[in-house]
Design an enzyme around this catalytic site. Structure first.
Site, PDB file in Angstrom:
ATOM      1  N   CYS A  25       0.576  -1.071  -0.141  1.00 50.56           N
ATOM      2  CA  CYS A  25      -0.051   0.118   0.140  1.00 50.56           C
ATOM      3  C   CYS A  25       1.030   1.041   0.500  1.00 50.56           C
ATOM      4  O   CYS A  25       1.184   1.484   0.822  1.00 50.56           O
ATOM      5  CB  CYS A  25      -0.408   0.082   1.424  1.00 50.56           C
ATOM      6  SG  CYS A  25      -2.281  -1.254   0.659  1.00 50.56           S
ATOM      7  N   TYR A 182      -8.245  -7.743   6.904  1.00 52.48           N
ATOM      8  CA  TYR A 182      -8.971  -6.973   6.540  1.00 52.48           C
ATOM      9  C   TYR A 182     -10.316  -8.227   6.170  1.00 52.48           C
ATOM     10  O   TYR A 182     -10.445  -9.288   6.982  1.00 52.48           O
ATOM     11  CB  TYR A 182      -8.110  -6.540   4.845  1.00 52.48           C
ATOM     12  CG  TYR A 182      -7.387  -6.072   4.996  1.00 52.48           C
ATOM     13  CD1 TYR A 182      -7.244  -4.817   6.358  1.00 52.48           C
ATOM     14  CD2 TYR A 182      -5.743  -6.104   4.384  1.00 52.48           C
ATOM     15  CE1 TYR A 182      -6.395  -4.371   5.875  1.00 52.48           C
ATOM     16  CE2 TYR A 182      -5.119  -5.121   5.386  1.00 52.48           C
ATOM     17  CZ  TYR A 182      -5.118  -4.115   5.817  1.00 52.48           C
ATOM     18  OH  TYR A 182      -4.333  -3.101   6.144  1.00 52.48           O
TER      19      TYR A 182
END
Length: 367
Positions: A25, A182
């Site tokens: 990310c 997640y």
């Protein structure tokens, strides 16, 4: 011949070597759309010497982003912005291109890491988060809404639509994110999934929604292009996922037509404490590979060429993925090739630095 620099084939895709740039990310997108930062970042890494480059965790819906800066693939603007980046990578790089898609679930609506990484406050444009159960990620985090049938269907369809966009963009492989705490990992783990319906309770029920997503994605993703998952080998918490659970899940993924898994760990709660040491997650990939027959990618504190070579030559995994090692040295693949006496493709503009034509190569650090 170096095992690390031997080719590897998945479905109709052949990688020039076993090195993969892990999805990392960057928190630098604008409403999900890639920016000039991605052009520089991914453009460089596409010419890093790696066999494959996986684009960072990319949200399948706007509310699935971790932060306001997350990359997304949920609208036409996202798709068009990413297309520009991929044109550059294909023109100047040699790595085959993949993308990791997912949803942050209860870890969404947060600040970027360099701004503290905490949950967004009421005056910081937060959004409502969703999860298997109405359990906050940790103290001070938003309490998510427990997903109902409409949420489950919407998120599943969002994964499918992101996969379709990835196909149009011409990605060589697709990876679904089911790790690092997640959303899909939240369903799999008893730490975060306290549902009492058909999506909670037993291991079979907790696997149900992730498998539904995988089945739906597999139905639209081209058969000749590899589909993989990043899975969790261990939650590092009492009562959480253990390696045996990961093997069971990987076996089910194989039945659904998944072509490879990347075995990672942790992230389901702030108080999960992994025992971090060089190569600490390699046993996850090794056991999944041995017990399921699925090709695996090992990840986690792999930093030196000799370490990576040993993982492949000993048959512990089929590929290795590096993240921060490539942030530290975006040409890590070149370093590894020099250390292991292997040939590697370089952009024509940089071929003057190849070992055969640059005397300085003999003095370069290749440990």
């Amino acid at each position: 011949m170096s095992a690390l620099f031997s080719p590897f084939t998945l479905k109709e895709l052949t990688l020039a070597n076993r090195i993969v740039v892990s999805p990392m990310c960057q928190y630098s997108a604008e409403d999900g759309s890639a920016t000039d930062w991605h052009l520089a970042h991914l453009g460089t890494l596409s010419a890093s010497g790696a066999g494959a480059l996986i684009v960072e965790a990319t949200a399948v819906e706007r509310e699935g982003r971790i932060t306001h800066g997350d990359l997304g693939l949920y609208n036409d603007a996202n798709e068009e912005a990413l297309a520009r980046i991929l044109v550059h990578c294909r023109a100047h790089g040699s790595a085959r291109l993949g993308i990791q898609i997912g949803h942050a679930g209860r870890k969404a609506s947060a600040h970027k890491p360099w701004d503290g990484g905490r949950a967004l406050g009421v005056n910081e444009d937060p959004w409502t988060t969703i999860a298997p159960s109405a359990l906050a990620f940790g103290e001070g985090w938003h309490v998510p809404r427990e997903m109902d049938e409409a949420d489950l269907e919407r998120v599943k369809v969002a994964h499918v639509e992101a996969a379709r966009r990835a196909e149009r963009l011409g990605f060589d492989l697709l990876e679904v994110h089911a790790a690092h705490g997640y959303l899909l990992h939240q369903f799999l783990s008893p730490i975060s999934n306290h549902r009492i319906d058909g999506y909670g309770g037993s291991a079979e029920n907790r696997m149900r929604f992730p498998l539904e997503v995988v089945r739906a994605v597999r139905a639209v993703w081209p058969e000749g292009r590899p589909l993989g998952l990043r899975i969790t080998g261990r939650d590092w918490m009492q009562g959480g996922i253990e390696l045996e659970d990961a093997v069971t899940f990987a076996n089910r993924l194989k039945q659904e037509g998944v072509d490879f898994v990347c075995a990672s760990s942790g992230g389901v709660a702030p108080n999960a404490v992994p025992r971090i040491e060089p190569g600490y997650q390699i046993p996850f990939a090794e056991r999944v590979k041995r017990e399921t027959g699925l090709p695996t990618r090992a990840v986690g504190l792999i930093s030196t060429p000799k370490q990576a070579e040993a993982i492949i030559s000993e048959g512990r995994a089929d590929m290795i993925a590096l993240g921060r090692a490539f942030l530290d040295n975006p040409h890590w693949g070149w370093l590894a090739a020099r250390a292991l006496n292997a040939e590697i493709e370089r952009p024509v503009q940089y071929q003057r630095a190849a070992d055969k034509v640059w005397p300085g190569a003999a003095y370069a650090d290749a440990n």
